[in-house]
Design an enzyme around this catalytic site. Sequence first.
Site, PDB file in Angstrom:
ATOM      1  CG  HIS A 157      -6.159   2.598   0.221  1.00 37.44           C
ATOM      2  ND1 HIS A 157      -4.936   3.038  -0.255  1.00 37.44           N
ATOM      3  CD2 HIS A 157      -5.858   1.568   1.068  1.00 37.44           C
ATOM      4  CE1 HIS A 157      -3.963   2.305   0.289  1.00 37.44           C
ATOM      5  NE2 HIS A 157      -4.496   1.407   1.076  1.00 37.44           N
ATOM      6  CB  CYS A 188      -0.933   0.019   1.200  1.00 42.32           C
ATOM      7  SG  CYS A 188      -1.400  -1.603   1.769  1.00 42.32           S
TER       8      CYS A 188
END
Lengths: 138, 388
Positions: free
Chosen positions: B336, B87
């Site tokens: 995200h 991430c």
Amino acid sequence: MVVPRFWRERRHRYSLIGTRCPVCGTVYFPPRNVCPKCGRKSLGKMEEFQLSGKGKIYSYTIVHQNVLGYKYQKPYIMAIIETPEGPKITAQIVDIEPEEVHIGMPVRAVFRRITEDGKAGIIQYGYKFVPDWEELEK
Amino acid sequence: MRDVAIIGAGETKYGEHWDKSLRDLAVEAGLKALEDAGIYAEDIQAIFGGNMSAGSFVGQDHVGALMADFAGLAETMIPAMRIESACASGAAALHAGYMAVASGLYDIVLVGGVEKMTDLPGDMVTDILAGAADREWEVFFGATFPALGAMMARRYMYEFGMTREQMALFPVIAHKHGALNPDAHFQREITVDTVLNSAMVADPLTIMNCSPVSDGAAAVVLAPAEIARKYTDSPIKISASTFANEYISLHSRESLVRSVSTIEAGKKAYKMAKKEPKDIDLVEIHDAFSIIAIIGLEDLGFAKKGEAHKLAEEGQLYYDGDLPYNPSGGLKAKGHPVGATGVGQVVEIVKQLRNEAGKRQVEDAKVGLAHNVGGTMTSSIIHILEVM
Ligand SMILES: [Zn+2]
């Protein structure tokens, strides 16, 4: 997935065999070839070490949204268990209702089916943890 | 080492882009950044693209070459590579681009980040994201990525007595800001009750404590600071770019309630930028789960351990408060798209520092900090940006 991927970990997953660094004495699970504290001094010297399978719940959660292969088990309890030998282990807690689980609860490892690779694939085994009733009743 | 500046920034809207592919998104963000910098694609000397898992999400690897090709750069033959750090892939790409310009090897570098996540059903996405953790010793036994976040939250609540209500304030703030950002995935305000009563993902985290699955891309153009004014009147200096790692699995760590990688990267970033937490005018903190933002704020020195929720309770974290937090909406409301996120945080700070953030503009913003993490705070990457 082909069989060797699971076969190569069978002793660690079936019998909780990790490693111990003979230089500083730290026990690791899963096994490591290098001790993060001792680096090169530990290289080639790491020894196998079998955990007792005892432990206490350090943290836990009830999983409602699964990764692949766990659909029929949910909701299920995942926990991080601290062992008296040092390492912490991530595993499912079974044979107990989610409401009864708490941090600090004594548990012990059992050998269970973990998941399977579809209908035709191999069935994978390893450890889960159950309440340690002997310790709980003390 | 030379000082490095951002001379252009651009991003796509984050959300479910049913009509756009991986390459469409990447090219859209890249071209916006070039246009913003006032340069042409052929001015670019190298591309660093953040991407976590296009190989799994859409079956496409070799993402760097694909991006360069569809940005029209195949015939320039410039180097283009994909950078992966789960991430934190976006911030990792920026770190790589920063090194490339600071070292003097390249002058004009395009840094992008992209993820196309909604081409797969939810359970497969959950499985791929779990690859940010230890597949053999966490995920194999049934741990999802939210399950790991939930165990951090449970332990934190046990050690410090934070309540679910207090934790719920973070998504409430995120959505308040998202409602002011026309490029955010979610532009609707929510309440503490919405958070508490939404579907349970991994107890104590409900779906509203978790960032969504989004498509999106973001890009910035880097140049040596000494020539940045040739391209723009408002270059933004990268005062710090730092990166730290620790044990990949939660169970290998001494503590679940602090992130030693965030502490380390933060310490180095403050030193590199010659700044302290009190000098920071706004932050974009990684809030994949509310608990990660809470630990991040504390470990970067904005709150005492166990007390980050007080900042939320006191209203300090709103864009017009004392510590403007995730004015973009953060991962929770802006969205995200994992490989894009770290670059998108920096695009938001660039907009804020140039006074171009519209309704969510932070007043007198001169210095901003972006905190992007990979996995369960395994990798932490910090960028400090300031007007020059
Ligand atoms: Zn050792």
